[in-house]
Design an enzyme around this catalytic site. Structure first.
Site, PDB file in Angstrom:
ATOM      1  N   ARG A  18       0.029   9.462  51.015  1.00 14.99           N
ATOM      2  CA  ARG A  18      -0.010   8.601  49.980  1.00 14.99           C
ATOM      3  C   ARG A  18       1.217   7.452  50.237  1.00 14.99           C
ATOM      4  O   ARG A  18       1.774   6.972  49.138  1.00 14.99           O
ATOM      5  CB  ARG A  18       0.003   9.404  48.774  1.00 14.99           C
ATOM      6  CG  ARG A  18      -1.431   9.777  48.396  1.00 14.99           C
ATOM      7  CD  ARG A  18      -1.572  10.455  47.069  1.00 14.99           C
ATOM      8  NE  ARG A  18      -2.699  11.203  46.789  1.00 14.99           N
ATOM      9  CZ  ARG A  18      -2.703  12.519  46.970  1.00 14.99           C
ATOM     10  NH1 ARG A  18      -1.282  13.110  46.880  1.00 14.99           N
ATOM     11  NH2 ARG A  18      -3.680  13.255  46.650  1.00 14.99           N
ATOM     12  N   ASN A  33      -3.912 -19.099  50.692  1.00 11.09           N
ATOM     13  CA  ASN A  33      -5.119 -18.897  51.102  1.00 11.09           C
ATOM     14  C   ASN A  33      -5.635 -20.324  51.271  1.00 11.09           C
ATOM     15  O   ASN A  33      -6.884 -20.626  51.672  1.00 11.09           O
ATOM     16  CB  ASN A  33      -6.177 -18.189  50.164  1.00 11.09           C
ATOM     17  CG  ASN A  33      -6.150 -17.001  50.217  1.00 11.09           C
ATOM     18  OD1 ASN A  33      -5.881 -16.103  51.258  1.00 11.09           O
ATOM     19  ND2 ASN A  33      -6.205 -16.086  48.993  1.00 11.09           N
ATOM     20  N   HIS A  78      -8.125 -16.506  64.413  1.00 12.67           N
ATOM     21  CA  HIS A  78      -7.927 -16.772  62.970  1.00 12.67           C
ATOM     22  C   HIS A  78      -7.191 -17.982  62.788  1.00 12.67           C
ATOM     23  O   HIS A  78      -7.504 -18.883  61.816  1.00 12.67           O
ATOM     24  CB  HIS A  78      -7.051 -15.505  62.376  1.00 12.67           C
ATOM     25  CG  HIS A  78      -6.524 -15.849  61.316  1.00 12.67           C
ATOM     26  ND1 HIS A  78      -7.572 -15.489  59.828  1.00 12.67           N
ATOM     27  CD2 HIS A  78      -5.348 -16.139  60.522  1.00 12.67           C
ATOM     28  CE1 HIS A  78      -6.766 -16.101  58.828  1.00 12.67           C
ATOM     29  NE2 HIS A  78      -5.497 -16.118  59.205  1.00 12.67           N
ATOM     30  N   HIS A  82      -8.243 -20.921  54.124  1.00 12.18           N
ATOM     31  CA  HIS A  82      -8.787 -19.720  54.473  1.00 12.18           C
ATOM     32  C   HIS A  82     -10.340 -19.498  53.860  1.00 12.18           C
ATOM     33  O   HIS A  82     -10.756 -18.445  54.599  1.00 12.18           O
ATOM     34  CB  HIS A  82      -7.983 -18.628  53.989  1.00 12.18           C
ATOM     35  CG  HIS A  82      -6.510 -18.372  54.867  1.00 12.18           C
ATOM     36  ND1 HIS A  82      -5.670 -19.490  55.198  1.00 12.18           N
ATOM     37  CD2 HIS A  82      -6.318 -17.230  55.602  1.00 12.18           C
ATOM     38  CE1 HIS A  82      -4.609 -19.074  55.920  1.00 12.18           C
ATOM     39  NE2 HIS A  82      -4.990 -17.693  56.284  1.00 12.18           N
ATOM     40  N   HIS A 131     -12.112 -18.337  56.882  1.00 13.16           N
ATOM     41  CA  HIS A 131     -12.666 -16.844  57.049  1.00 13.16           C
ATOM     42  C   HIS A 131     -14.317 -16.867  57.147  1.00 13.16           C
ATOM     43  O   HIS A 131     -14.692 -16.123  58.051  1.00 13.16           O
ATOM     44  CB  HIS A 131     -12.425 -16.052  55.768  1.00 13.16           C
ATOM     45  CG  HIS A 131     -10.863 -15.495  55.731  1.00 13.16           C
ATOM     46  ND1 HIS A 131     -10.369 -14.902  54.587  1.00 13.16           N
ATOM     47  CD2 HIS A 131     -10.126 -15.217  56.598  1.00 13.16           C
ATOM     48  CE1 HIS A 131      -9.213 -14.576  54.683  1.00 13.16           C
ATOM     49  NE2 HIS A 131      -8.990 -14.812  55.956  1.00 13.16           N
ATOM     50  N   ARG A 159      -0.382 -16.180  44.268  1.00 12.91           N
ATOM     51  CA  ARG A 159      -0.572 -16.086  45.648  1.00 12.91           C
ATOM     52  C   ARG A 159      -1.787 -16.487  46.330  1.00 12.91           C
ATOM     53  O   ARG A 159      -1.784 -16.775  47.427  1.00 12.91           O
ATOM     54  CB  ARG A 159      -0.618 -14.395  45.806  1.00 12.91           C
ATOM     55  CG  ARG A 159      -0.352 -14.034  47.338  1.00 12.91           C
ATOM     56  CD  ARG A 159       0.253 -12.661  47.210  1.00 12.91           C
ATOM     57  NE  ARG A 159       0.093 -12.045  48.755  1.00 12.91           N
ATOM     58  CZ  ARG A 159       0.557 -10.925  49.060  1.00 12.91           C
ATOM     59  NH1 ARG A 159       1.359 -10.176  48.222  1.00 12.91           N
ATOM     60  NH2 ARG A 159       0.382 -10.796  50.386  1.00 12.91           N
ATOM     61  N   GLU A 203      -1.533 -10.671  44.190  1.00 17.53           N
ATOM     62  CA  GLU A 203      -2.455 -11.670  44.220  1.00 17.53           C
ATOM     63  C   GLU A 203      -3.245 -11.660  42.919  1.00 17.53           C
ATOM     64  O   GLU A 203      -4.654 -11.497  43.059  1.00 17.53           O
ATOM     65  CB  GLU A 203      -3.292 -11.554  45.514  1.00 17.53           C
ATOM     66  CG  GLU A 203      -4.014 -12.612  45.817  1.00 17.53           C
ATOM     67  CD  GLU A 203      -4.994 -12.668  46.819  1.00 17.53           C
ATOM     68  OE1 GLU A 203      -4.965 -11.659  47.803  1.00 17.53           O
ATOM     69  OE2 GLU A 203      -5.009 -13.676  47.526  1.00 17.53           O
ATOM     70  N   LYS A 212       0.560  -7.162  52.662  1.00 19.13           N
ATOM     71  CA  LYS A 212      -1.151  -6.996  52.675  1.00 19.13           C
ATOM     72  C   LYS A 212      -1.529  -6.342  53.846  1.00 19.13           C
ATOM     73  O   LYS A 212      -1.024  -6.742  55.062  1.00 19.13           O
ATOM     74  CB  LYS A 212      -1.640  -8.316  52.748  1.00 19.13           C
ATOM     75  CG  LYS A 212      -1.936  -8.765  51.328  1.00 19.13           C
ATOM     76  CD  LYS A 212      -3.040  -9.925  51.472  1.00 19.13           C
ATOM     77  CE  LYS A 212      -3.089 -10.771  50.078  1.00 19.13           C
ATOM     78  NZ  LYS A 212      -4.096 -11.980  50.216  1.00 19.13           N
ATOM     79  N   LYS A 253       6.520 -17.929  52.230  1.00 16.87           N
ATOM     80  CA  LYS A 253       5.744 -16.987  51.960  1.00 16.87           C
ATOM     81  C   LYS A 253       6.258 -16.190  51.011  1.00 16.87           C
ATOM     82  O   LYS A 253       5.605 -15.486  49.903  1.00 16.87           O
ATOM     83  CB  LYS A 253       5.147 -16.309  53.110  1.00 16.87           C
ATOM     84  CG  LYS A 253       4.108 -15.192  52.695  1.00 16.87           C
ATOM     85  CD  LYS A 253       2.976 -14.905  53.793  1.00 16.87           C
ATOM     86  CE  LYS A 253       1.973 -13.851  53.127  1.00 16.87           C
ATOM     87  NZ  LYS A 253       1.092 -13.378  54.241  1.00 16.87           N
ATOM     88  N   GLU A 301      -0.477 -21.781  60.575  1.00 15.58           N
ATOM     89  CA  GLU A 301       0.144 -21.025  59.384  1.00 15.58           C
ATOM     90  C   GLU A 301       1.328 -21.776  59.244  1.00 15.58           C
ATOM     91  O   GLU A 301       1.760 -21.732  58.018  1.00 15.58           O
ATOM     92  CB  GLU A 301       0.171 -19.548  59.439  1.00 15.58           C
ATOM     93  CG  GLU A 301      -1.311 -18.950  59.890  1.00 15.58           C
ATOM     94  CD  GLU A 301      -1.993 -18.641  58.516  1.00 15.58           C
ATOM     95  OE1 GLU A 301      -1.547 -18.949  57.379  1.00 15.58           O
ATOM     96  OE2 GLU A 301      -3.069 -17.948  58.542  1.00 15.58           O
TER      97      GLU A 301
END
Lengths: 382, 382
Positions: A132, A255, A277, A258, A262, A251, A247, A154, A237, A196
């Protein structure tokens, strides 16, 4: 290694703090930082480290890396995976978790990601869930990972329903971004990461975008501009992440580009021979501004300026630039609808009023997206 | 359903708040609560819910449950898994995550665990990682789940290296513990859950242990004592969890009896025909007090009192009670060493100075554990 260490640790590392309370950490950016990993990681106080890497990066750095940690008293093990997006799978997660447990990594110990975004996302997710949560260090080896995936916590893997749909927020204890590692990065990957970098200017920093227009050659050639660009991207960032760690709001600005990007990655089946990407993001950034212009939100001249810059760097900017085709409008819309930024059935886009003036636009009707995509596809086929 | 709903919602539900700041939630305990799920869950404001259940519980409750949610405007889907500990696997995690994504569950929507601890742990882990976290409701259907696994946010699956070694902390948004569901629970499972109830008294509440000695028949028969015992257990666990959400300190007290218990579960290969979790805990509780007595920390009379109570309830208390044998001393020690409560190579136990006076004892030498286990095994074979 010790004298090289001493030299490197007095070298000009830029420090970008990420002030997240009890999860606060530093991102160090500098040329030759990897020579100092032993002392820097030992300072975290762990007894053992499991190094996760891939078959490209591992043979170059893993042995020296492991030796440096052992010299500083850490027990180490190395887990090497196949390179490429397909590695972000449930099967790889199981493999990494089991290997980390096999290495008897305890809660105070470390999982270290030595690689690009795929390794960082996968190893970070494993670190988040083994016992965990064990501690985690990122040593990103691509420009994309240095300016994007290694910042913000992330982590995750891909699902058959889409990219990054299974994962966790898990902040690293330290990020070491050695800009010298990028000297041997293939040009295509360098460009993809650069998309980016440009994104941070487009979101909310028009001066940084203008700086990029003037200084991009230095970034590619490995001058001081590279360190500055990486550090500035991390700062940008980090500022967003600190405002919205999980998010739920701002945040989503990260994107920008994106939602389109994506969808294109999904349509090209995450096949890096066709599209990586950052290339999807480059096209997505341009489309986000063209869509904004089509909706009357943004001057078309801003979109044209962005396209000119991305093109000069050698990045794709249009749907027609996708090798093998971008699919039909319906396929593109379907791919966007499964994206995790969907809320309550309507599409959320990041749009802009101009360079450096992006904003979250929820509730965009699918019909408007369809009209825009039709015109983009028709324009390219005519 | 509406009149039954209205009746049940005015019935005597006990509310146990779990004050974890922005992750605060309530545990509701009462007979007939499941009749009120529609309105209670709809009040959380989700649009959709994926109900995760197993082949034992699903046929009994899933359809009515799903109908009640649909009546209140939620889109529902049901995911049914095989019952048993083997379901806490990577393969099941993948299956549940993919099914939840297939059901287009978004961040504001719900995963609902309708079942015992296995379903709660697995569904909770899936909820923690799908889209990096969606909301989660627990409807525990066993005594063990009502008093233990549904409180505190621990979720996870088993690894070949041990139980619960991969997972996340993910707090539910609501827990609905309907004590009427226990009326049809097999006696063996009821007893197993009861071992965890007794544990709360042994940790730090001698009065509650004495209450259990006097009132256990009411718990088994379904009287008011059952609701009281479930609520008191949840209160006790919640108090510890609030002090130490991520198990960096005090929360380890909840592992009283579990270091021995987990080792026995591992040695019996998680085969519920031989040993279920609560039976391992019952033996573990007795051994923890006998070990404390052997170390001169605790009067042997306290250990004997505990053994007498567990025995009167019908629970096993000794290594010799494990069907098929408990393995050798070396096998037991090995199984304990991989347990996640190991820190820095030495064993951490929860020991006691007496009933209601347990404490965390780090750095227990393996030799002392070995001597104790030898004497236990010899005592049972003589």
């Amino acid at each position: 290694m010790s004298s090289a260490s001493a030299q490197a640790s007095t070298a000009s590392a830029l420090t970008v703090p990420v002030p997240l309370g009890e999860r606060a950490y530093d991102i160090l950016v500098g040329r030759g930082l990897i020579g100092t990993v032993g002392s820097r990681i030992a300072a975290l106080g762990a007894r053992a480290a499991a190094i996760v890497t891939d078959e490209h990066v591992g043979p170059l750095y893993a042995q020296a890396f492991s030796d440096a940690l052992q010299t500083h008293g850490l027990r180490t093990s190395v887990i090497t995976l196949a390179p490429g997006e397909a590695t972000k799978s449930y099967a790889s997660l199981e493999r990494v978790c089991d290997a980390v447990l096999e290495a008897k990594i305890e809660r105070g110990d470390l999982v270290i990601a030595l690689g690009g975004g795929v390794i960082g996302d996968l190893a970070g997710f494993a670190a988040a869930v083994v016992r965990r949560g064990v501690r985690f260090v990122q040593v990103p080896t691509t420009l994309l990972a240095q300016v994007d995936s290694s910042v913000g916590g992330k982590t995750g893997i891909n699902s058959r329903h889409g990219k990054n749909l299974v994962g966790a927020f898990h902040q690293p204890s330290l990020v070491l971004a050695d800009t010298a590692l990028l000297d041997t990065l293939p040009l295509r990957e360098m460009r993809a990461g650069y998309a980016e970098v440009v994104k941070y200017g487009l979101i909310d920093d028009a001066r940084f975008f203008a700086w990029c227009e003037r200084n991009w050659r230095g970034i590619f050639e490995g001058g001081m501009e590279r360190d500055e660009a990486v550090a500035q991207s991390c700062r940008a960032k980090a500022a967003v992440v600190v405002r919205d760690e999980h998010e739920t709001g701002d945040r989503a600005l990260l994107n920008l580009g994106h939602t389109f990007g994506h969808a294109l990655e999904k349509i090209t089946a995450y096949d890096s021979a066709r599209l990586v990407h950052g290339e999807g993001v480059a096209i997505g950034l341009n489309l986000a501004f063209r869509f904004s212009a089509a909706l009357g939100l943004c001057p078309i001249s801003d979109a044209e300026r962005i396209e000119a810059h991305l093109t000069s760097v050698g990045l794709p900017t249009r749907l027609s630039h996708v090798p093998g085709g971008c699919g039909t409008v319906d396929e593109l819309l379907d791919a966007m609808a499964q994206d995790k930024k969907v809320k309550g059935g309507s599409l959320t886009f990041i749009l802009a009023k101009g360079i450096g003036q992006s904003f979250i636009a929820p509730g965009i009707e699918a019909g408007k997206v369809r009209t825009f995509l039709m015109s983009e596809i028709n324009a390219s086929s005519s």
